[in-house]
Design a protein around this motif. Structure first.
Motif, short mmCIF file in Angstrom:
data_model
loop_
_atom_site.label_atom_id
_atom_site.label_comp_id
_atom_site.label_asym_id
_atom_site.label_seq_id
_atom_site.Cartn_x
_atom_site.Cartn_y
_atom_site.Cartn_z
N CYS A 1 -2.06 -3.62 -16.88
CA CYS A 1 -2.22 -3.07 -15.69
C CYS A 1 -2.74 -3.72 -14.42
CB CYS A 1 -2.97 -1.84 -15.94
SG CYS A 1 -1.98 -0.27 -16.85
N ILE A 2 -2.33 -3.32 -13.21
CA ILE A 2 -2.95 -3.95 -11.98
C ILE A 2 -3.98 -2.92 -11.50
CG2 ILE A 2 -2.66 -4.73 -9.80
CD1 ILE A 2 -0.98 -6.14 -12.06
N ARG A 3 -5.37 -3.53 -11.48
CA ARG A 3 -6.62 -2.85 -11.32
C ARG A 3 -7.33 -3.16 -9.87
NH1 ARG A 3 -11.12 -4.35 -15.81
NH2 ARG A 3 -9.15 -3.38 -17.31
N LEU A 4 -7.87 -2.18 -9.23
CA LEU A 4 -8.51 -2.29 -7.96
C LEU A 4 -9.79 -1.57 -7.97
CD1 LEU A 4 -5.27 -1.91 -7.08
CD2 LEU A 4 -5.97 -2.20 -5.03
N ARG A 5 -10.80 -2.13 -7.04
CA ARG A 5 -11.99 -1.30 -6.93
C ARG A 5 -11.40 0.34 -6.45
NH1 ARG A 5 -15.94 -3.43 -2.72
NH2 ARG A 5 -14.51 -3.13 -1.18
N ASN A 6 -12.46 0.97 -7.07
CA ASN A 6 -11.97 2.44 -6.61
C ASN A 6 -11.82 2.73 -5.33
OD1 ASN A 6 -11.77 3.58 -9.10
ND2 ASN A 6 -14.14 4.20 -9.28
N GLN A 7 -12.79 2.21 -4.42
CA GLN A 7 -12.40 2.44 -2.85
C GLN A 7 -11.25 2.21 -2.42
OE1 GLN A 7 -14.78 0.82 -4.38
NE2 GLN A 7 -16.20 -0.07 -2.93
N ASP A 8 -10.76 0.65 -2.86
CA ASP A 8 -9.51 0.07 -2.67
C ASP A 8 -8.32 0.78 -2.99
OD1 ASP A 8 -11.36 -1.52 -1.49
OD2 ASP A 8 -11.19 -3.16 -2.82
N VAL A 9 -8.29 1.31 -4.14
CA VAL A 9 -7.20 2.14 -4.81
C VAL A 9 -6.91 3.39 -4.09
CG1 VAL A 9 -8.47 3.54 -6.67
CG2 VAL A 9 -5.84 2.56 -6.84
N VAL A 10 -8.04 3.89 -3.73
CA VAL A 10 -7.94 5.15 -2.85
C VAL A 10 -7.32 4.92 -1.54
CG1 VAL A 10 -9.18 7.06 -1.49
CG2 VAL A 10 -9.89 6.35 -3.84
N ASP A 11 -7.56 3.85 -0.96
CA ASP A 11 -7.35 3.40 0.33
C ASP A 11 -5.48 3.12 0.26
OD1 ASP A 11 -7.56 2.43 3.32
OD2 ASP A 11 -6.50 0.70 2.10
N LEU A 12 -5.20 2.46 -0.81
CA LEU A 12 -3.68 2.11 -1.10
C LEU A 12 -3.06 3.40 -1.31
CD1 LEU A 12 -1.66 -0.07 -1.60
CD2 LEU A 12 -2.07 -0.22 -4.13
N TYR A 13 -3.28 4.17 -2.36
CA TYR A 13 -3.01 5.42 -2.41
C TYR A 13 -2.59 6.35 -1.41
CZ TYR A 13 -2.71 9.82 -5.42
OH TYR A 13 -2.38 11.07 -6.07
N GLU A 14 -3.33 6.37 -0.45
CA GLU A 14 -3.06 7.12 0.72
C GLU A 14 -2.07 6.55 1.74
OE1 GLU A 14 -4.24 10.09 1.14
OE2 GLU A 14 -5.50 10.04 -0.60
N ARG A 15 -1.71 5.30 1.30
CA ARG A 15 -0.75 4.65 2.32
C ARG A 15 0.72 4.42 1.57
NH1 ARG A 15 -3.52 1.21 6.36
NH2 ARG A 15 -5.72 1.19 5.81
N VAL A 16 0.72 4.75 0.35
CA VAL A 16 2.00 4.78 -0.17
C VAL A 16 2.62 6.00 -0.88
CG1 VAL A 16 1.59 2.41 -0.77
CG2 VAL A 16 1.15 3.89 -2.40
N LYS A 17 4.06 6.03 -1.09
CA LYS A 17 4.35 7.39 -1.61
C LYS A 17 5.27 6.99 -3.04
CE LYS A 17 5.26 8.94 3.02
NZ LYS A 17 6.34 9.58 4.16
N VAL A 18 5.32 8.19 -3.65
CA VAL A 18 6.30 7.96 -4.77
C VAL A 18 7.77 7.52 -4.31
CG1 VAL A 18 7.58 9.35 -6.57
CG2 VAL A 18 5.23 9.81 -5.97
N GLY A 19 8.13 6.40 -5.12
CA GLY A 19 9.39 5.62 -4.48
C GLY A 19 9.18 4.42 -3.79
N THR A 20 7.93 4.12 -3.85
CA THR A 20 7.51 2.85 -3.11
C THR A 20 8.06 1.63 -4.25
OG1 THR A 20 5.76 3.58 -1.73
CG2 THR A 20 5.70 1.38 -2.39
N ARG A 21 8.59 0.76 -3.73
CA ARG A 21 9.10 -0.49 -4.35
C ARG A 21 7.74 -1.43 -4.67
NH1 ARG A 21 13.66 -4.93 -2.31
NH2 ARG A 21 13.93 -5.92 -4.41
N VAL A 22 7.76 -1.85 -6.08
CA VAL A 22 6.53 -2.68 -6.45
C VAL A 22 7.19 -3.88 -7.04
CG1 VAL A 22 4.79 -2.82 -7.91
CG2 VAL A 22 5.25 -0.84 -6.68
N ILE A 23 6.86 -5.18 -6.48
CA ILE A 23 7.26 -6.30 -7.04
C ILE A 23 6.17 -7.14 -7.65
CG2 ILE A 23 8.62 -8.63 -6.47
CD1 ILE A 23 10.20 -6.15 -5.82
N VAL A 24 6.16 -7.26 -8.84
CA VAL A 24 5.33 -8.30 -9.55
C VAL A 24 5.61 -9.59 -9.90
CG1 VAL A 24 3.55 -8.39 -11.66
CG2 VAL A 24 4.29 -6.31 -10.66
N ILE A 25 5.03 -10.73 -9.31
CA ILE A 25 5.36 -11.98 -9.49
C ILE A 25 4.23 -12.86 -10.11
CG2 ILE A 25 6.97 -11.99 -7.56
CD1 ILE A 25 4.63 -13.38 -5.70
#
Length: 244
Positions: free
Chosen positions: A220-244
């Motif tokens: 899994c990809i983990r972030l600090r709680n305050q950072d994941v909350v920030d990202l969570y509010e900026r993206v939607k279901v269906g967002t494309r995720v590229i892992v390299i």
């Protein structure tokens, strides 16, 4: 006669002091580490020492007795306490892993998430050749992966149900995992989770923010709680995720 008596008294006093000093150094006393100092010291250590029992000094005001009673002073009272050092505060995280807008030329459209596992960065692509960058923790050796998915579900304070293979793997190391854990600050998934495709992988928060920037997870990809909350509010279901 008086002089002889004084000499004898002086000799006796010196002998008494010498005996007392010898008695004092016969026993090697343990070093007493006060809890405030031990916190910083113990963060540099690892393993069982984190849970060892230390001695804590309870300070008391010095009390003077009357001259008639030889001017005694009270000694610190030593009590046994269980002490577990706290991890370094999250403010000590390396500056490059803090959220920031950076120059980022890419072929991916704005709104795409690109995760650079080698450099431990997650990029949320913006317009005009920029991206919002976050520091992340990634899969440890043997658990690395790459690919493309979309966010299929989002959850606030998600529950954690570790897969059976993880439970078995950790049990072999002597770590007993719960079959289920409700969402909370103690939950390893942290404050938010974004689920990737039909996999077991997620982008999520953490109860161990000091692991950001390291390869420590089971994929899994983990972030600090305050950072994941920030990202969570900026993206939607269906967002494309590229892992390299």
């Amino acid at each position: 006669m008086i002089r002889k008596t004084l000499l004898l008294a002086s000799a006796f006093a010196l002998f008494a002091v010498s005996v007392q000093a010898d008695e004092r150094y016969k026993v090697i006393r343990p070093v007493i580490i006060e809890s405030g100092i031990a916190g910083e010291w113990m963060t540099q250590l690892s393993g069982p020492v984190r849970a060892r029992v230390l001695r804590k000094v309870e300070r008391r005001q010095v009390q003077y007795r009357t001259v008639r009673r030889a001017g005694l002073f009270s000694r610190p009272v030593v009590q046994q306490v269980t002490y577990r050092a706290e991890k370094p505060p999250i403010e000590q995280m390396e500056p490059q892993f803090l959220p920031q807008v950076v120059e980022y030329e890419t072929k991916y459209r704005p709104g795409t998430i690109v995760i650079d596992t080698n450099n431990r960065f997650l990029y949320l692509v913006l317009a005009d050749g920029k991206a919002r960058r976050y520091g992340v923790g990634v899969g440890k050796p043997g658990f690395e992966w790459a690919g493309e998915h979309r966010i299929t579900r989002k959850a606030e304070w998600p529950e954690w149900n570790p897969p059976q293979e993880m439970i078995t793997r950790e049990a072999a190391k002597g770590h007993i995992l719960p079959a289920h854990m409700e969402g909370s600050e103690a939950n390893p998934l942290g404050a938010r989770a974004m689920y990737l495709g039909s996999t077991l992988y997620r982008i999520h928060g953490t109860n161990a923010p000091w692991t950001i920037g390291y390869a420590v997870s089971s994929g899994c990809i983990r972030l600090r709680n305050q950072d994941v909350v920030d990202l969570y509010e900026r993206v939607k279901v269906g967002t494309r995720v590229i892992v390299i």
